[in-house]
Scaffold this motif. Structure first.
Motif, PDB file in Angstrom:
ATOM      1  N   HIS A   1       0.836  -1.206   0.000  1.00  0.00           N
ATOM      2  CA  HIS A   1       0.000   0.000   0.000  1.00  0.00           C
ATOM      3  C   HIS A   1       0.871   1.257   0.000  1.00  0.00           C
ATOM      4  O   HIS A   1       0.551   2.245   0.667  1.00  0.00           O
ATOM      5  CB  HIS A   1      -0.934   0.000   1.215  1.00  0.00           C
ATOM      6  CG  HIS A   1      -1.854  -1.172   1.229  1.00  0.00           C
ATOM      7  ND1 HIS A   1      -2.969  -1.257   0.422  1.00  0.00           N
ATOM      8  CD2 HIS A   1      -1.802  -2.345   1.918  1.00  0.00           C
ATOM      9  CE1 HIS A   1      -3.569  -2.410   0.626  1.00  0.00           C
ATOM     10  NE2 HIS A   1      -2.882  -3.103   1.523  1.00  0.00           N
ATOM     11  N   CYS A   2       1.947   1.232  -0.762  1.00  0.00           N
ATOM     12  CA  CYS A   2       2.866   2.367  -0.833  1.00  0.00           C
ATOM     13  C   CYS A   2       2.925   2.896  -2.265  1.00  0.00           C
ATOM     14  O   CYS A   2       2.581   2.179  -3.209  1.00  0.00           O
ATOM     15  CB  CYS A   2       4.263   1.942  -0.372  1.00  0.00           C
ATOM     16  SG  CYS A   2       4.927   0.522  -1.278  1.00  0.00           S
ATOM     17  N   PRO A   3       3.354   4.136  -2.461  1.00  0.00           N
ATOM     18  CA  PRO A   3       3.452   4.680  -3.817  1.00  0.00           C
ATOM     19  C   PRO A   3       4.675   4.140  -4.546  1.00  0.00           C
ATOM     20  O   PRO A   3       5.619   3.638  -3.921  1.00  0.00           O
ATOM     21  CB  PRO A   3       3.568   6.190  -3.578  1.00  0.00           C
ATOM     22  CG  PRO A   3       4.218   6.294  -2.237  1.00  0.00           C
ATOM     23  CD  PRO A   3       3.690   5.139  -1.432  1.00  0.00           C
TER      24      PRO A   3
ATOM     25  N   ARG B   1      10.750   1.355  -6.079  1.00  0.00           N
ATOM     26  CA  ARG B   1      10.776   0.522  -7.290  1.00  0.00           C
ATOM     27  C   ARG B   1      11.543  -0.770  -7.020  1.00  0.00           C
ATOM     28  O   ARG B   1      12.678  -0.758  -6.572  1.00  0.00           O
ATOM     29  CB  ARG B   1      11.396   1.277  -8.460  1.00  0.00           C
ATOM     30  CG  ARG B   1      11.428   0.445  -9.755  1.00  0.00           C
ATOM     31  CD  ARG B   1      11.891   1.260 -10.940  1.00  0.00           C
ATOM     32  NE  ARG B   1      10.907   2.259 -11.315  1.00  0.00           N
ATOM     33  CZ  ARG B   1       9.817   2.010 -12.043  1.00  0.00           C
ATOM     34  NH1 ARG B   1       9.567   0.788 -12.470  1.00  0.00           N
ATOM     35  NH2 ARG B   1       8.974   2.985 -12.327  1.00  0.00           N
ATOM     36  N   HIS B   2      10.895  -1.896  -7.272  1.00  0.00           N
ATOM     37  CA  HIS B   2      11.453  -3.234  -7.053  1.00  0.00           C
ATOM     38  C   HIS B   2      11.957  -3.432  -5.624  1.00  0.00           C
ATOM     39  O   HIS B   2      12.904  -4.185  -5.387  1.00  0.00           O
ATOM     40  CB  HIS B   2      12.557  -3.527  -8.062  1.00  0.00           C
ATOM     41  CG  HIS B   2      12.008  -3.888  -9.412  1.00  0.00           C
ATOM     42  ND1 HIS B   2      12.791  -4.384 -10.426  1.00  0.00           N
ATOM     43  CD2 HIS B   2      10.738  -3.819  -9.929  1.00  0.00           C
ATOM     44  CE1 HIS B   2      12.052  -4.605 -11.499  1.00  0.00           C
ATOM     45  NE2 HIS B   2      10.791  -4.272 -11.213  1.00  0.00           N
TER      46      HIS B   2
ATOM     47  N   THR C   1      -2.238  -3.965  -4.488  1.00  0.00           N
ATOM     48  CA  THR C   1      -3.167  -3.030  -5.112  1.00  0.00           C
ATOM     49  C   THR C   1      -2.512  -1.660  -5.186  1.00  0.00           C
ATOM     50  O   THR C   1      -3.197  -0.636  -5.293  1.00  0.00           O
ATOM     51  CB  THR C   1      -4.477  -2.937  -4.299  1.00  0.00           C
ATOM     52  OG1 THR C   1      -4.145  -2.616  -2.936  1.00  0.00           O
ATOM     53  CG2 THR C   1      -5.237  -4.243  -4.344  1.00  0.00           C
ATOM     54  N   ALA C   2      -1.163  -1.638  -5.128  1.00  0.00           N
ATOM     55  CA  ALA C   2      -0.427  -0.370  -5.057  1.00  0.00           C
ATOM     56  C   ALA C   2      -0.073   0.131  -6.457  1.00  0.00           C
ATOM     57  O   ALA C   2      -0.870   0.830  -7.101  1.00  0.00           O
ATOM     58  CB  ALA C   2       0.820  -0.550  -4.196  1.00  0.00           C
ATOM     59  N   ARG C   3       1.089  -0.226  -6.954  1.00  0.00           N
ATOM     60  CA  ARG C   3       1.530   0.163  -8.285  1.00  0.00           C
ATOM     61  C   ARG C   3       2.427  -0.926  -8.855  1.00  0.00           C
ATOM     62  O   ARG C   3       3.233  -1.532  -8.134  1.00  0.00           O
ATOM     63  CB  ARG C   3       2.331   1.488  -8.256  1.00  0.00           C
ATOM     64  CG  ARG C   3       1.495   2.758  -8.215  1.00  0.00           C
ATOM     65  CD  ARG C   3       0.685   2.945  -9.488  1.00  0.00           C
ATOM     66  NE  ARG C   3      -0.034   4.203  -9.521  1.00  0.00           N
ATOM     67  CZ  ARG C   3      -1.237   4.410  -9.001  1.00  0.00           C
ATOM     68  NH1 ARG C   3      -1.843   3.420  -8.366  1.00  0.00           N
ATOM     69  NH2 ARG C   3      -1.827   5.583  -9.106  1.00  0.00           N
TER      70      ARG C   3
ATOM     71  N   ASP D   1      -3.419  -6.619  -8.675  1.00  0.00           N
ATOM     72  CA  ASP D   1      -4.236  -5.644  -9.395  1.00  0.00           C
ATOM     73  C   ASP D   1      -3.383  -4.726 -10.252  1.00  0.00           C
ATOM     74  O   ASP D   1      -3.922  -4.015 -11.104  1.00  0.00           O
ATOM     75  CB  ASP D   1      -5.041  -4.809  -8.388  1.00  0.00           C
ATOM     76  CG  ASP D   1      -5.989  -3.845  -9.065  1.00  0.00           C
ATOM     77  OD1 ASP D   1      -6.784  -4.293  -9.909  1.00  0.00           O
ATOM     78  OD2 ASP D   1      -5.933  -2.631  -8.768  1.00  0.00           O
ATOM     79  N   VAL D   2      -2.062  -4.721 -10.035  1.00  0.00           N
ATOM     80  CA  VAL D   2      -1.179  -3.763 -10.712  1.00  0.00           C
ATOM     81  C   VAL D   2      -0.030  -4.494 -11.391  1.00  0.00           C
ATOM     82  O   VAL D   2       0.434  -5.531 -10.916  1.00  0.00           O
ATOM     83  CB  VAL D   2      -0.650  -2.707  -9.719  1.00  0.00           C
ATOM     84  CG1 VAL D   2      -1.766  -1.782  -9.275  1.00  0.00           C
ATOM     85  CG2 VAL D   2      -0.010  -3.382  -8.492  1.00  0.00           C
TER      86      VAL D   2
END
Length: 353
Positions: A217-219, A225-226, A245-247, A271-272
């Motif tokens: 749940h983080c941007p 990234r990774h 469900t984050a990015r 979801d991403v």
């Protein structure tokens, strides 16, 4: 305002809930201009050059890169006062470039938080209860027993939340209702605040080692990234479930595929994706223990309506010189106020909606 001067808000012709235009239309001193998302459209460039506000799609794969907010677009848009990202994320906005130019950026943190938190558990339950597997077998096979599709309970298990902002906090509340113990890792939230939000603060390593379910749940930033790759999947509790469900890009998809196909992880709800939608031949989509959705966690009717309303309300606040609640670069506010006065002049006193 005097009634003759109009503040111009530009958005592209991508779908948005009608409440966005309706909210802005209540102020007679604001004009909404809908420009083409076609990257070769010269008229869109002209519209942005004259715009005071740019409401930009936050989904990277929905928006042509030509219309991302970067230094080139900012240079070509001398009247641009502020930018509104249409979601909690802001992948299509270079916040640093905006800050250098004196342009405040807002996102819509929390506007679709209920939808995303609910979707987190839709994915988790679908994996644990083997909902998708059962549905497929009932449609295509015969001669199997119910025990062949036996799932499990989540009551009494531990969920680890990587990030406990608006969405993570709502996820923690739902988790409590399911009888889950909640751990959280968030280096930007004080430990006492993590506890107040319904979770026990721990390190990332501790969270991975002790959680039955790990949910992101983080941007997506240069730092995240990774951040969940082969090393982190190896640390996770054997038989645990990974949810995001984050990015796309926060977890390494190749490393996740290996962890799932080897049997180390029980399953994943995703979801991403790095590329949205993922290609049909994406390795993760070949696994029966992966439940996949198309970045739709926040794309509910209620979530989209809330995001659109939040976007319009924050735009009006900035045009009125009122600091909005979800300002990503607060250090720019004083410069913005000076630019606002220079560009809009004394006519910039907008009437209250």
């Amino acid at each position: 305002m005097t009634g003759s001067f109009k503040a111009h808000v530009c958005r592209l012709d991508l779908w948005i809930n009608p409440v966005f235009d309706e909210t802005l239309a209540r102020n007679p001193d604001v004009v909404v201009e809908v420009a083409s998302s076609d990257p070769s459209c010269a008229a869109t460039e002209k519209t942005l050059a004259d715009a005071h506000v740019y409401h930009v799609c936050a989904a990277k794969d929905d928006l042509p890169k030509r219309w991302w907010v970067n230094s080139d677009l900012i240079e070509a848009s001398p009247n641009l006062l502020c930018v509104s990202a249409g979601g909690a994320g802001y992948d299509t906005v270079d916040v640093e470039a905006c800050t250098k130019a004196g342009i405040p950026v807002v996102n819509q943190a929390g506007a679709n938080a209920h939808s995303v938190a609910e979707h987190t558990f839709a994915l988790l339950l679908a994996v644990i209860k083997r909902v998708v597997e059962s549905d497929r077998m009932l449609r295509t096979a015969s001669g199997f027993k119910r025990e062949d599709l036996m799932g499990d309970e989540i009551h009494g298990c531990t969920i680890g939340l990587v990030g406990i902002g608006e969405i993570g906090t709502r996820t923690a509340r739902i988790a409590a209702g399911f009888g889950l113990k909640v751990l959280a890792y968030d280096p930007y939230v004080a430990e006492e605040d993590v506890r107040a939000r319904g979770a026990e603060p721990v390190s990332l390593e501790t969270l991975l080692k002790h959680s039955d379910f790990v949910s992101l749940h983080c941007p997506l930033t240069a730092q995240t990234r990774h951040m969940i790759g082969a090393e982190q999947f190896a640390v996770m509790k054997p038989g645990s479930v990974f949810i995001s469900t984050a990015r796309g890009g926060i977890h390494d998809e190749i490393a996740l595929y290996k962890a799932l196909s080897s049997g180390r992880l029980r399953g994943a709800g995703l979801d991403v994706w790095e590329v949205e939608p993922p290609p049909h031949e994406a390795p993760l989509l070949s696994l029966a223990n992966v439940v996949a959705t198309f970045h739709t966690a926040g794309v509910s009717h209620g979530g989209r309506r809330n995001v659109a309303r939040s976007s319009a309300e924050q735009i009006l606040m900035m045009l009125e010189g009122v600091r909005p609640p979800h300002l990503l670069n607060p250090e720019v506010w004083e410069r913005f106020m000076k630019r606002r006065e220079q560009i809009l002049g004394h006519a910039s006193k907008l009437e209250s909606v």
